[in-house]
Design a protein around this motif. Structure first.
Motif, PDB file in Angstrom:
ATOM      1  N   LEU A 109       0.834  -1.192   0.000  1.00 29.67           N
ATOM      2  CA  LEU A 109       0.000   0.000   0.000  1.00 29.67           C
ATOM      3  C   LEU A 109       0.868   1.241   0.000  1.00 29.67           C
ATOM      4  CD1 LEU A 109      -2.746  -0.950   2.609  1.00 29.67           C
ATOM      5  CD2 LEU A 109      -2.830  -1.170   0.117  1.00 29.67           C
ATOM      6  N   VAL A 110       0.414   2.277  -0.692  1.00 29.72           N
ATOM      7  CA  VAL A 110       1.157   3.527  -0.775  1.00 29.72           C
ATOM      8  C   VAL A 110       0.403   4.618  -0.019  1.00 29.72           C
ATOM      9  CG1 VAL A 110       2.215   2.894  -2.967  1.00 29.72           C
ATOM     10  CG2 VAL A 110       0.059   4.187  -2.960  1.00 29.72           C
ATOM     11  N   SER A 111       1.033   5.762   0.113  1.00 28.01           N
ATOM     12  CA  SER A 111       0.438   6.879   0.842  1.00 28.01           C
ATOM     13  C   SER A 111      -0.076   7.939  -0.126  1.00 28.01           C
ATOM     14  CB  SER A 111       1.474   7.480   1.797  1.00 28.01           C
ATOM     15  OG  SER A 111       2.372   8.318   1.085  1.00 28.01           O
ATOM     16  N   ASP A 112      -0.416   9.089   0.427  1.00 31.38           N
ATOM     17  CA  ASP A 112      -0.842  10.229  -0.392  1.00 31.38           C
ATOM     18  C   ASP A 112       0.264  10.696  -1.332  1.00 31.38           C
ATOM     19  OD1 ASP A 112       0.471  11.001   2.079  1.00 31.38           O
ATOM     20  OD2 ASP A 112      -0.018  13.071   1.596  1.00 31.38           O
ATOM     21  N   ASP A 113       1.512  10.339  -1.061  1.00 31.90           N
ATOM     22  CA  ASP A 113       2.606  10.757  -1.935  1.00 31.90           C
ATOM     23  C   ASP A 113       2.414  10.207  -3.346  1.00 31.90           C
ATOM     24  OD1 ASP A 113       3.453  11.690   0.488  1.00 31.90           O
ATOM     25  OD2 ASP A 113       5.402  10.706   0.462  1.00 31.90           O
ATOM     26  N   THR A 114       2.185   8.910  -3.456  1.00 32.46           N
ATOM     27  CA  THR A 114       1.954   8.301  -4.768  1.00 32.46           C
ATOM     28  C   THR A 114       0.626   8.760  -5.350  1.00 32.46           C
ATOM     29  OG1 THR A 114       3.249   6.354  -4.145  1.00 32.46           O
ATOM     30  CG2 THR A 114       1.757   6.126  -6.016  1.00 32.46           C
ATOM     31  N   GLN A 115      -0.385   8.865  -4.520  1.00 32.90           N
ATOM     32  CA  GLN A 115      -1.689   9.325  -5.006  1.00 32.90           C
ATOM     33  C   GLN A 115      -1.573  10.701  -5.668  1.00 32.90           C
ATOM     34  OE1 GLN A 115      -4.073   9.180  -1.427  1.00 32.90           O
ATOM     35  NE2 GLN A 115      -4.692   7.042  -1.773  1.00 32.90           N
ATOM     36  N   MET A 116      -0.827  11.608  -5.048  1.00 31.92           N
ATOM     37  CA  MET A 116      -0.720  12.959  -5.611  1.00 31.92           C
ATOM     38  C   MET A 116       0.228  13.007  -6.798  1.00 31.92           C
ATOM     39  SD  MET A 116      -1.347  15.843  -2.772  1.00 31.92           S
ATOM     40  CE  MET A 116      -2.082  16.811  -4.083  1.00 31.92           C
ATOM     41  N   ALA A 117       1.246  12.156  -6.818  1.00 32.19           N
ATOM     42  CA  ALA A 117       2.098  12.076  -8.011  1.00 32.19           C
ATOM     43  C   ALA A 117       1.282  11.600  -9.206  1.00 32.19           C
ATOM     44  CB  ALA A 117       3.275  11.144  -7.755  1.00 32.19           C
ATOM     45  N   LEU A 118       0.360  10.679  -8.975  1.00 31.06           N
ATOM     46  CA  LEU A 118      -0.519  10.230 -10.053  1.00 31.06           C
ATOM     47  C   LEU A 118      -1.490  11.330 -10.458  1.00 31.06           C
ATOM     48  CD1 LEU A 118      -1.208   6.550  -8.926  1.00 31.06           C
ATOM     49  CD2 LEU A 118      -0.013   7.285 -10.997  1.00 31.06           C
ATOM     50  N   ALA A 119      -1.935  12.138  -9.500  1.00 34.83           N
ATOM     51  CA  ALA A 119      -2.818  13.260  -9.833  1.00 34.83           C
ATOM     52  C   ALA A 119      -2.105  14.247 -10.761  1.00 34.83           C
ATOM     53  CB  ALA A 119      -3.282  13.964  -8.560  1.00 34.83           C
ATOM     54  N   VAL A 120      -0.850  14.561 -10.447  1.00 34.06           N
ATOM     55  CA  VAL A 120      -0.071  15.437 -11.318  1.00 34.06           C
ATOM     56  C   VAL A 120       0.118  14.788 -12.683  1.00 34.06           C
ATOM     57  CG1 VAL A 120       2.188  16.524 -11.657  1.00 34.06           C
ATOM     58  CG2 VAL A 120       1.088  16.606  -9.414  1.00 34.06           C
ATOM     59  N   SER A 121       0.402  13.498 -12.698  1.00 28.95           N
ATOM     60  CA  SER A 121       0.591  12.778 -13.962  1.00 28.95           C
ATOM     61  C   SER A 121      -0.654  12.864 -14.838  1.00 28.95           C
ATOM     62  CB  SER A 121       0.924  11.310 -13.693  1.00 28.95           C
ATOM     63  OG  SER A 121       2.118  11.165 -12.966  1.00 28.95           O
ATOM     64  N   ARG A 122      -1.811  12.641 -14.240  1.00 30.40           N
ATOM     65  CA  ARG A 122      -3.060  12.683 -15.011  1.00 30.40           C
ATOM     66  C   ARG A 122      -3.296  14.075 -15.599  1.00 30.40           C
ATOM     67  NH1 ARG A 122      -4.891   9.389 -10.638  1.00 30.40           N
ATOM     68  NH2 ARG A 122      -5.764  11.232  -9.606  1.00 30.40           N
ATOM     69  N   ALA A 123      -3.027  15.105 -14.812  1.00 29.22           N
ATOM     70  CA  ALA A 123      -3.202  16.467 -15.329  1.00 29.22           C
ATOM     71  C   ALA A 123      -2.277  16.721 -16.511  1.00 29.22           C
ATOM     72  CB  ALA A 123      -2.944  17.484 -14.216  1.00 29.22           C
ATOM     73  N   LEU A 124      -1.047  16.254 -16.412  1.00 29.98           N
ATOM     74  CA  LEU A 124      -0.087  16.468 -17.485  1.00 29.98           C
ATOM     75  C   LEU A 124      -0.512  15.764 -18.768  1.00 29.98           C
ATOM     76  CD1 LEU A 124       3.265  16.066 -15.501  1.00 29.98           C
ATOM     77  CD2 LEU A 124       2.348  18.200 -16.453  1.00 29.98           C
ATOM     78  N   VAL A 125      -0.935  14.517 -18.661  1.00 25.45           N
ATOM     79  CA  VAL A 125      -1.274  13.772 -19.885  1.00 25.45           C
ATOM     80  C   VAL A 125      -2.595  14.247 -20.479  1.00 25.45           C
ATOM     81  CG1 VAL A 125       0.041  11.749 -19.128  1.00 25.45           C
ATOM     82  CG2 VAL A 125      -2.416  11.847 -18.681  1.00 25.45           C
ATOM     83  N   ARG A 126      -3.442  14.888 -19.691  1.00 20.60           N
ATOM     84  CA  ARG A 126      -4.695  15.433 -20.211  1.00 20.60           C
ATOM     85  C   ARG A 126      -4.495  16.782 -20.882  1.00 20.60           C
ATOM     86  NH1 ARG A 126      -8.512  15.960 -15.325  1.00 20.60           N
ATOM     87  NH2 ARG A 126      -9.880  16.862 -16.924  1.00 20.60           N
ATOM     88  N   ALA A 127      -3.387  17.442 -20.607  1.00 21.95           N
ATOM     89  CA  ALA A 127      -3.170  18.801 -21.097  1.00 21.95           C
ATOM     90  C   ALA A 127      -2.849  18.817 -22.590  1.00 21.95           C
ATOM     91  CB  ALA A 127      -2.034  19.458 -20.317  1.00 21.95           C
ATOM     92  N   GLU A 128      -3.536  19.663 -23.327  1.00 23.73           N
ATOM     93  CA  GLU A 128      -3.239  19.837 -24.743  1.00 23.73           C
ATOM     94  C   GLU A 128      -2.013  20.728 -24.937  1.00 23.73           C
ATOM     95  OE1 GLU A 128      -6.696  21.276 -26.709  1.00 23.73           O
ATOM     96  OE2 GLU A 128      -7.876  19.460 -26.313  1.00 23.73           O
TER      97      GLU A 128
END
Length: 330
Positions: free
Chosen positions: A45-64
Motif C-alpha cells: 500500500l502507498v500513501s498520499d505521496d503516490t496518489q498525488m504524483a498520479l494526480a499530477v501525472s493525469r493532469a499532465l497527460v490530459r493537457a493539450e
C-alpha cells in the motif's frame, strides 16, 4: 539509464517501504521490523505521496498544452478529486487539504495556496515533471507551479524544482557522484530567477519587496540543505539515522536532501537504499519515495525486483502514466 517507468514505480516502491514506518521513532521501527528494519517490499500500500504524483501525472497527460492556462484547471480538478476521494485515507498533509478546500471553493490559486508552508507535499509529487523531455526553463517553471497550487513558500517551489532537475540529470545518464554538485550549480544559477509566466503575482502574497528576493530565499534554503548532504557524503554513515544528518524531511528542502542522501549511499542497491530511507525518525514515506524516484531515474525499471511490479498498489495507473508521460512535448 533511467526511464519514466522506473521513476514512477520507484516512487511508489519507496512510498510503500516508508509508509509503515512514518511517525515512528527508530527504536519502534526496529521492534516492528526486527532486527534492522524492512528487508523487502512487504507492504504494497502507498500513501498520499503516490496518489498525488498520479494526480499530477493525469493532469499532465490530459493537457493539450503545457502552460498555466491549460494546466491550472486540470491540476485544480485532480487535487480536488484527490482530496474528496474515498481512498484519501493515508494521513494526507494538512497543507494540501486546506489548500484543496480553498481551490474547491473557487478561489484563485494564488489565494488558495498556503503561503507559509514549505511542506514536503510540494515536491513528493513532482517526479512526473522530472521525466518530461522539456527545455530547462519550462521544466523549472512547471515544477514550481505544480507545487505553488498548495505550497506557496519559495522554498517549496525551489526544492520541487531541484527535485525535478535531479531526476532529469539522472535520466540523462549523469553519474550519481556528480548530481549533488550539478544541483548546487543549478540552484546558484536560479537565484533571483522568478518565473512570472508560471507564478504570476504569487510573490506579492509574501512579505518580500520584490519577486527576485522572494524566490532567492527559496533557493538559498535549498542550497543550504544540499550543502548538508555534501558534508555528510564526505564521510558516508551507513548506520546513523539520516534525519540527524540532513533533516527529518517534513519540509521540502529536507525531504529532497535526505531522499538524495539515502540514494547516494546506495545508488546500485534499491533494497539497501529503501531500507535506509525507511528506518528514519522523520517523514519516512516521503523520504523513501524521493529516494525511489532517484533510483528509478538512474537504474530504470530493470533496477528493481520484477516481482515488486506485480504487487504494488495502483499498478494499472502507474503503468498507464509511465507509457504516456514520455510522449508529451513542449
Amino acid at each position: 539509464m533511467g526511464n519514466a517507468r522506473g521513476v514512477l514505480y520507484g516512487l511508489a516502491f519507496g512510498d510503500a517501504y516508508g509508509y509503515p514506518t512514518e511517525f515512528l521513532k527508530v527504536p519502534e521501527i526496529l521492534r516492528k521490523f526486527p532486527p534492522a528494519g524492512p528487508e523487502d517490499l512487504g507492504n504494497v500500500l502507498v500513501s498520499d505521496d503516490t496518489q498525488m504524483a498520479l494526480a499530477v501525472s493525469r493532469a499532465l497527460v490530459r493537457a493539450e498544452k503545457l502552460d498555466v492556462e491549460t494546466l491550472e484547471p486540470l491540476l485544480r480538478q485532480e487535487f480536488i478529486e484527490w482530496a474528496n476521494s474515498e481512498e484519501n485515507t493515508r494521513a494526507p498533509g494538512m497543507t494540501c487539504m486546506r489548500a484543496c478546500e480553498r481551490l474547491e471553493k473557487g478561489l484563485p490559486w494564488v489565494k488558495a495556496t498556503e503561503m507559509g508552508s514549505k511542506g514536503c507535499g510540494a515536491n513528493m509529487r513532482v517526479a512526473p515533471v522530472g521525466v518530461l523531455n522539456l527545455p530547462v526553463e519550462m521544466r523549472s517553471g512547471l515544477a514550481q507551479f505544480q507545487a505553488a497550487l498548495t505550497h506557496g513558500h519559495p522554498t517549496g517551489l525551489a526544492a520541487s524544482d531541484a527535485t525535478a532537475q535531479a531526476i532529469h540529470f539522472l535520466m540523462q545518464g549523469m553519474a550519481p557522484e556528480r548530481v549533488l554538485q550539478a544541483l548546487l550549480d543549478y540552484a546558484e544559477a536560479q537565484l533571483g530567477l522568478y518565473h512570472h509566466d508560471w507564478l504570476g503575482s504569487l510573490w506579492e502574497e509574501s512579505q518580500h519587496p520584490a519577486a527576485a528576493y522572494f524566490i532567492a530565499r527559496g533557493w538559498r534554503e535549498t542550497m543550504d540543505a544540499l550543502l548538508r548532504v555534501k558534508e555528510a557524503m564526505k564521510s558516508p554513515d551507513f548506520d546513523t539515522d539520516p534525519c540527524l544528518l540532513t533533516g527529518a524531511g517534513w519540509i521540502a528542502e529536507e525531504a529532497l536532501a535526505t531522499g538524495l542522501y539515502c540514494f547516494l549511499l546506495h545508488p546500485e542497491d534499491p533494497r539497501a537504499a529503501f531500507k535506509r530511507a525507511a528506518v528514519t525518525s522523520g517523514d519516512s514515506d516521503s523520504i523513501a519515495c524521493l529516494t525511489g524516484s532517484f533510483l528509478g531515474a538512474y537504474l530504470g525499471d530493470d533496477g528493481f525486483p520484477q516481482e515488486w511490479f506485480d504487487r504494488i498498489e495502483y499498478r494499472d495507473e502507474l503503468e498507464k502514466m509511465a507509457a504516456k508521460l514520455p510522449l508529451l512535448q513542449a
